[in-house]
Scaffold this motif. Structure first.
Motif, short mmCIF file in Angstrom:
data_model
loop_
_atom_site.label_atom_id
_atom_site.label_comp_id
_atom_site.label_asym_id
_atom_site.label_seq_id
_atom_site.Cartn_x
_atom_site.Cartn_y
_atom_site.Cartn_z
N LEU B 45 75.67 -2.14 14.95
CA LEU B 45 76.32 -1.73 13.71
C LEU B 45 75.97 -3.00 12.54
CD1 LEU B 45 77.50 0.38 12.27
CD2 LEU B 45 79.65 -0.56 12.94
N CYS B 46 75.18 -2.62 11.46
CA CYS B 46 75.32 -3.57 10.64
C CYS B 46 75.82 -3.25 9.41
CB CYS B 46 73.68 -3.81 10.13
SG CYS B 46 72.33 -3.77 11.45
N CYS B 47 76.32 -4.38 8.59
CA CYS B 47 76.86 -4.48 7.26
C CYS B 47 76.39 -5.79 6.66
CB CYS B 47 78.43 -3.98 7.28
SG CYS B 47 79.10 -5.76 7.97
N THR B 48 76.53 -5.47 5.23
CA THR B 48 75.98 -6.72 4.54
C THR B 48 76.91 -6.71 3.23
OG1 THR B 48 74.31 -7.62 3.09
CG2 THR B 48 74.21 -5.25 3.39
N ALA B 74 74.06 1.53 10.38
CA ALA B 74 74.49 0.45 9.24
C ALA B 74 75.45 1.51 8.28
CB ALA B 74 73.28 0.06 8.46
N VAL B 75 76.38 0.62 7.88
CA VAL B 75 77.48 1.21 7.30
C VAL B 75 77.56 0.82 5.70
CG1 VAL B 75 79.45 -0.19 8.06
CG2 VAL B 75 79.86 2.17 7.33
N SER B 76 77.93 1.43 4.85
CA SER B 76 78.34 0.90 3.61
C SER B 76 79.66 1.08 3.37
CB SER B 76 77.76 1.76 2.38
OG SER B 76 76.34 2.06 2.48
N VAL B 77 80.39 -0.17 3.35
CA VAL B 77 82.10 -0.12 2.97
C VAL B 77 82.20 0.30 1.70
CG1 VAL B 77 82.03 -1.93 4.79
CG2 VAL B 77 82.18 -2.45 2.36
N ARG B 78 83.53 0.34 1.32
CA ARG B 78 83.92 0.86 0.01
C ARG B 78 83.40 -0.06 -1.11
NH1 ARG B 78 89.74 1.58 1.17
NH2 ARG B 78 88.95 2.62 2.94
N GLY B 79 82.81 0.75 -1.91
CA GLY B 79 82.32 0.38 -3.03
C GLY B 79 80.78 -0.15 -3.00
N ASP B 96 86.88 -0.41 7.34
CA ASP B 96 85.90 0.55 7.06
C ASP B 96 84.91 0.31 8.17
OD1 ASP B 96 86.72 2.01 4.87
OD2 ASP B 96 85.49 0.58 3.60
N LEU B 97 84.65 -0.95 8.73
CA LEU B 97 83.83 -1.29 9.48
C LEU B 97 84.34 -0.59 10.96
CD1 LEU B 97 81.19 -2.77 9.71
CD2 LEU B 97 82.14 -4.74 9.72
N VAL B 98 85.47 -1.00 11.33
CA VAL B 98 85.87 -0.41 12.70
C VAL B 98 86.01 0.95 12.72
CG1 VAL B 98 88.07 -0.21 13.88
CG2 VAL B 98 87.77 -2.46 12.95
N GLN B 99 86.29 1.60 11.47
CA GLN B 99 86.14 3.22 11.61
C GLN B 99 84.77 3.73 11.80
OE1 GLN B 99 88.21 5.91 11.19
NE2 GLN B 99 89.86 4.51 11.53
N SER B 118 81.89 -11.63 7.13
CA SER B 118 83.31 -12.00 7.31
C SER B 118 84.09 -10.83 7.78
CB SER B 118 83.95 -12.45 5.96
OG SER B 118 82.99 -13.34 5.30
N TRP B 119 83.67 -9.47 7.06
CA TRP B 119 84.31 -8.49 7.52
C TRP B 119 84.12 -8.17 9.05
CZ3 TRP B 119 80.68 -5.78 3.42
CH2 TRP B 119 81.26 -6.28 2.18
N ALA B 120 82.94 -8.42 9.53
CA ALA B 120 82.50 -8.15 10.96
C ALA B 120 83.50 -9.07 11.73
CB ALA B 120 81.20 -8.53 11.37
N ALA B 121 83.80 -10.32 11.43
CA ALA B 121 84.73 -11.16 12.06
C ALA B 121 86.13 -10.54 12.03
CB ALA B 121 84.66 -12.49 11.44
#
Lengths: 451, 209
Positions: B45-48, B74-79, B96-99, B118-121
């Motif tokens: 699961l990727c996020c940037t 891959a997920v887009s977090v809020r915004g 958002d990432l956990v969900q 940072s969000w992943a951590a």
């Protein structure tokens, strides 16, 4: 002495045996696997999900069962429910959730369905010999495990009261777990016995479906709506716990004033202890149904007589259907009662910190508490502690002995004095105190060993 | 996740739910007989931190991860991207990432890029990720939570960042040495450098399943 059985038993080495694949069992399997244990989980039914699965033959679900604690307070801490779900998910959603949990963490491959544990016997080296009885008539198997975790739950053996004349009664009597379809209530005069959450929920079902509903309640309890101050009630109350002490009392009284007065108006004496003590009844619709007359409250049933039922206050009625929502009694059939600290005939085990066997270090029970809040997180932390304990015990006997002493001293701090005659509150603990105690236990277990 | 952290979180208001944009590709979606789906391999699961969100991974990453036999999401977090903006800071983005992670079929590996690291951590502090890959972290929390379930951690930074304070912070927190890649830390989504970086991550993941 053990020669025969040790030859016959298949030794599973360091593996742990988990009994039951309901919510508690699944959480136990996941947390043990996370700590590196091999796990075999035995489920006597053919499905997972325990009480949440309507296909389970011991399922206690009644029509329209929903959670009584809110989503954020009930979800497993490291596997949240989808945040677009309602505040109080239904039983079907709970099953979806538990199935997703099992699939996500690959738990199904460790579960043996249709396998009832007939007994466990302690053998040398604080190990256990487990006798597995398959449902389909094959011979029993003997296996040896390093530890056993019992997660068989306490909502499957109905608690059935015996009233005078009940065996001669000519009408229909059902336990709440036998009422699977609300259409059975339609057009009937229904008597619901029992003032717990299930009794109150079923009375509400009867209020809208049946021709008339009488609700027999032996003792009054706290009635909370599902929402307080615009928030889920359990969340609103739990948040107050983080306020300073002097404010907490004041804010709690203020938030409970409305529900308390409404209950008093409906003739319910609110018990002296706060709603966090014993499990409160959480249903916002019930008191409104009492208020519009579609539920009539009565006292205890005195006796059954032909087609009639008379109450302790002298009134009588002729119900078409009697629903006994009298709850469940804990029943652990797989372990000798002595191992769980049971004395005499009481069905209630006396466990250290509500999870460890007082007799054997490698036997534990998960989920045998009624904390008055969502129980899944409690089970998560219990099994987290059990898994860490088994880990520590394996590596460092000295620390394990110290820990054992701590657990003994922790036990009993969070007991709630049963305020009434109802024996079911033997499992009740004060959630706040119990969580704090679990926190101390986990901290001790997670500390780096002293060099 | 410690019990006290959970108690604190359960007693603070949950972030407002948003309809998250989620892009995923399974090995079978590639219609390539050469590609073997590996059912044992953990999904990714990727996020940037890039404002494009999940769409940034469409160019190269999702296809290449799926081609290695893994489920790629891959997920887009809020915004970000197609996910509406909503209130909440880094904690809400970690939420958002956990969900997103719990909707993935199996226990997932987090790959976070830039702020996403940072969000992943933070997310790994409340969900037992199968692995945690931090690519050129930015605005990394000073004391990231202890990852639940002790997943393996990989730090990948560009050569220019090898001595940066973020890289140092991650090294201190998890005790891992950084792996460096050539090229700019913001141009990891396509090009030869990106392919090299991704292949390095996938070969690190391969023995861990």
């Amino acid at each position: 002495m053990q020669e025969y059985s040790s030859q016959a038993a298949y030794d599973r080495g360091e593996a742990v045996c988990v009994i039951g694949a309901g919510a508690s069992g699944l959480i136990a399997v996941k947390n043990l696997r996370e700590n590196g244990f091999e796990v075999d989980c035995y489920e006597r039914d053919t499905v997972l999900g325990g009480l949440w699965n309507p296909q389970n033959q011991h399922s206690p679900l009644y029509p329209n069962t929903h959670l009584v604690t809110s989503r954020s307070q009930t979800e497993i801490p490291d596997f949240p429910m989808p945040d677009d779900w309602p505040d109080y998910p239904s039983a079907a959603q709970m099953l979806t959730y538990l199935t997703a949990y099992a699939k996500h963490f690959g738990l199904s491959e460790h579960i043996w369905y249709g396998s009832e544990i007939s007994t466990i016997e302690p053998v040398e080296g604080s190990r256990f010999e487990v006798i597995v009885k398959p449902a389909a008539g094959n011979a029993a198997r003997r296996l040896r495990y390093a530890a056993v975790i019992i997660a068989t739950g306490h909502h499957w053996a109905p608690n059935l009261p015996a009233y005078p004349g009940q065996d001669q009664y000519r009408g229909t009597v059902l336990h709440s777990s036998q009422l699977k379809d609300a259409s059975r209530l339609r057009g009937k005069q229904v008597l619901v016995v029992g003032g717990g959450n299930s009794g109150v929920d079923i009375a509400c079902e009867a209020a809208v479906n049946a021709a008339g509903c009488v609700h027999s309640v032996r003792r009054d309890s706290w009635h909370l709506p599902k929402y307080l101050g615009g928030e889920p009630a359990d969340y609103a109350l739990a948040r107050l716990g983080s306020r300073p002490k002097f404010l907490r009392r004041f804010l709690t009284d203020r938030i409970l004033k409305g529900p308390g007065r409404l209950a008093a108006r409906m003739g319910i004496d609110v018990p002296d202890h706060g709603p966090t003590g014993e499990e409160p009844v959480r249903n916002g619709r019930y008191l409104e149904h009492v208020g519009d007359g579609s539920i009539r409250r009565r006292g205890e049933v005195a006796r059954f007589d032909g087609y009639d039922v008379s109450f302790a206050d002298g009134t009588e009625m002729r119900p078409d259907l009697v629903v006994l929502a009298t709850g469940y009694r804990p029943k652990i059939t797989c372990a000798p009662p002595g191992l769980l600290g049971v004395d005499g005939d009481s069905p209630y085990p006396k466990l250290l910190a509500r999870m460890f066997s007082p007799r054997l270090e490698t036997l534990a029970v998960a989920g045998l508490v009624e904390p008055g809040v969502g129980v899944l997180p409690i089970v998560h932390w219990q099994t987290h502690a059990i898994a860490h304990w088994l880990h520590v015990r394996k590596g460092d006997p000295e620390r394990a002995a110290n820990f054992r002493r701590q657990v003994v001293s922790e036990s009993g701090q969070y007991e709630i004095e049963p305020s009434g005659a109802s024996p079911r509150h033997q499992l009740a603990v004060d959630a706040e105190a119990y969580l704090a105690s679990l926190g101390r236990i986990i901290d001790t277990l997670e500390q780096e060993p002293a060099k | 996740m410690s019990l006290s952290a959970w108690v604190r979180r359960a007693r603070t208001p949950a972030p407002a739910p948003v309809a998250r944009e989620f892009a995923f590709l399974e090995p079978a979606d590639l219609f390539d007989l050469e590609i073997k789906d590996d059912p044992e391999a953990s999904p990714v699961l990727c996020c940037t931190g890039d404002p494009a969100g999940a769409a940034a991974f469409n160019a190269l990453w999702l296809k290449r991860i799926a081609a290695s036999g893994r489920y790629a999401g891959a997920v887009s977090v809020r915004g970000q991207g197609g996910t509406p903006a909503a209130e909440g800071g880094v904690e809400a983005r970690a939420h958002d990432l956990v969900q997103a992670a719990v909707t993935v079929p199996r226990q997932a590996v987090f790959i976070g890029h830039r702020e996403g690291a940072s969000w992943a951590a933070l997310a790994a502090g409340r969900y037992p990720a199968a692995g945690l890959v931090l690519v050129s972290p930015r605005q990394f929390p000073k004391q990231p939570p202890k990852p639940v379930g002790g997943p393996p951690v990989l730090l990948v930074v560009s050569e220019s960042e090898a001595q940066s304070k973020e890289a140092q912070a991650v090294t201190d927190a998890y005790g891992v040495a950084p792996l460096t890649f050539a090229g700019s830390p913001d141009e990891v989504f396509k090009g030869a450098a990106a392919e090299g970086l991704l292949d390095a991550i996938l070969s690190w993941l391969a023995p861990k399943k």
